[in-house]
Design an enzyme around this catalytic site. Sequence first.
Site, short mmCIF file in Angstrom:
data_model
loop_
_atom_site.label_atom_id
_atom_site.label_comp_id
_atom_site.label_asym_id
_atom_site.label_seq_id
_atom_site.Cartn_x
_atom_site.Cartn_y
_atom_site.Cartn_z
N ASP A 394 9.55 8.65 -9.05
CA ASP A 394 9.28 7.83 -10.23
C ASP A 394 8.38 8.59 -11.20
O ASP A 394 7.35 8.09 -11.64
CB ASP A 394 8.65 6.49 -9.80
CG ASP A 394 8.66 5.46 -10.92
OD1 ASP A 394 9.18 5.78 -12.01
OD2 ASP A 394 8.16 4.35 -10.70
N ARG A 398 4.35 6.96 -17.77
CA ARG A 398 3.53 5.83 -17.30
C ARG A 398 2.84 6.12 -15.98
O ARG A 398 1.87 5.47 -15.61
CB ARG A 398 4.37 4.56 -17.17
CG ARG A 398 5.45 4.66 -16.15
CD ARG A 398 6.32 3.44 -15.98
NE ARG A 398 7.43 3.78 -15.12
CZ ARG A 398 8.56 4.33 -15.54
NH1 ARG A 398 8.73 4.55 -16.81
NH2 ARG A 398 9.50 4.68 -14.68
N ASN A 399 3.36 7.09 -15.24
CA ASN A 399 2.76 7.44 -13.96
C ASN A 399 1.94 8.73 -14.04
O ASN A 399 1.78 9.44 -13.05
CB ASN A 399 3.82 7.52 -12.87
CG ASN A 399 4.41 6.15 -12.58
OD1 ASN A 399 3.70 5.15 -12.64
ND2 ASN A 399 5.69 6.09 -12.31
N ASP A 412 0.62 8.12 -8.57
CA ASP A 412 1.67 7.34 -7.91
C ASP A 412 2.12 6.21 -8.83
O ASP A 412 1.57 6.01 -9.90
CB ASP A 412 1.15 6.79 -6.59
CG ASP A 412 -0.09 5.96 -6.82
OD1 ASP A 412 0.03 4.85 -7.34
OD2 ASP A 412 -1.21 6.44 -6.49
#
Length: 536
Positions: A394, A398-399, A412
């Site tokens: 992912d 945004r991470n 994470d």
Amino acid sequence: LGLDAELYYVRNDLVSHYALSFNLLVPSETNFLHFTWHAKSKVEYKLGFQVDNFVAMDMPQVNISAQGEVPRTLSVFRVELSCTGKVDSEVMILMQLNLTVTSSKNFTVLNFKRRKMCYKKLEEVKTSALDKNTSRTIYDPVHAAPTTSTRVFYISVGVCCAVIFLVAIILAVLHLHSMKRIELDDSISASSSSQGLSQPSTQTTQYLRADTPNNATPITSSSGYPTLRIEKNDLRSVTLLEAKAKVKDIAISRERITLKDVLQEGTFGRIFHGILIDEKDPNKEKQAFVKTVKDVDQASEIQVTMMLTESCKLRGLHHRNLLPITHVCIEEGEKPMVILPYMNWGNLKLFLRQCKLVEANNPQAISQQDLVHMAIQIACGMSYLARREVIHKDLAARNCVIDDTLQVKITDNALSRDLFPMDYHCLGDNENRPVRWMALESLVNNEFSSASDVWAFGVTLWELMTLGQTPYVDIDPFEMAAYLKDGYRIAQPINCPDELFAVMACCWALDPEERPKFQQLVQCLTEFHAALGAYV
Ligand SMILES: *[C@@H]1O[C@H](CO)[C@@H](O)[C@H](O)[C@H]1NC(C)=O
Ligand SMILES: *[C@@H]1O[C@H](CO)[C@@H](O)[C@H](O)[C@H]1NC(C)=O
Ligand SMILES: *[C@@H]1O[C@H](CO)[C@@H](O)[C@H](O)[C@H]1NC(C)=O
Ligand SMILES: *[C@@H]1O[C@H](CO)[C@@H](O)[C@H](O)[C@H]1NC(C)=O
């Protein structure tokens, strides 16, 4: 009180004058206040109260003696603030706690200020009227029309029963329907897992790998990439107890965490700016991100389990471009918390969007060179992950997080589904996926590898160049796979140099083997970065 703040009067031997001068409103329906206290050495106390309006409020009652010794263990005492109900008035309450530290002869006065609205009790007037008057005169109007009122009563009961019966039938039908669907889903996931997973134990290996990358054995496919296939509901197969057991060794006590501002908020989750107190030296503090749920009761067990499990994705890894979890707090009765080191500019996606807003007035706010430098850092972190055979699954802006030196770290995806709901979609099943960041083989076959991470890196690079726009924003998530299969990709952003767009485009090759490796991406971006510097 539902406040997202903690008020400490004394912490680490320092008296907070802000807290002492704060006049806290007690809701009118709250009659008890509980104070928790303890002392590290011998401290004597004297407790007194002042109330500015004795007509409206009785003298507060407390269930400890007016003077004595502060307990050495965490203890609770209760203060009762009860209104007399005689008048409407706001009452100021002062609780004074005089403390004498015996060893240093230090004398400290703590003033706790509270205010509370007291209201005149109306029922009391009515009941006294009832007492003095005969009950008959009061009840007569009711007796006057017993037949109509009972008839109405029976009719409404009948209607209620009918409605309940109907609802029950509808629920039963829906339930049967959903049971059928679950059966169907089960058979689908069973068949899809049988293609990829030879045994369910492979799934456990996948967890082991994320947690203890050092001794994990690589699963190498014929392509040379360590390919992982994941069962659809891999997160749901872990119970909360198992998730908690896995983080027990990094669990710390709740007292070491102080929560400050809320940085991000979702439906059930929150990220706080927090302070973590050093284990050995309580005067040493570190800033931290604290991921937690809003309410222990509201967040379901699955959500808490997912938060804990996903937080462990990078656990134990050390690289300057990775931000792994450092601690958790999973004390009984407390909100579960996940703690990560602090990065003062916060979430990268939010930062990019902020830049976009600023850019309207100030085009020099963030340079292309800075953005490429961020991309290099992300590629470095990912290259390290790929070498360790950890698959992120992912990767997206945004991470990632950023600080004021423009250092970027990959983190994470715990709580991301909740904090960025627009970036995740359900494709028919119950799993929320980052569809617009996923490689075709991940979308279609649930196959994840470092090569699918490379795909997501390409999309992240695009996010950097567009300052946080949403990729494939016009495409229906259900159409994504077909769209990609047909060879369509996101368009070249305005102002994005051709060389850079070529790098992105390589990451989106349909064949995973044709995509560049992270090491190559680092090299190529570094050269481009240097060239940009030469032109400027
Ligand atoms: C606390 O100390 C102050 C100042 O010495 C004194 O005026 C006050 O009465 C004391 N309060 C109590 C509850 O003993
Ligand atoms: C005072 O009351 C509170 C709440 O009822 C209780 O938790 C606490 O143990 C009591 N303290 C003492 C000293 O009795
Ligand atoms: C007592 O302790 C408080 C809090 O640490 C400190 O501010 C104050 O100066 C001390 N007073 C004396 C008389 O030592
Ligand atoms: C008793 O009822 C009468 C009217 O029925 C009322 O005028 C009177 O004030 C009542 N008495 C009291 C004490 O409220």
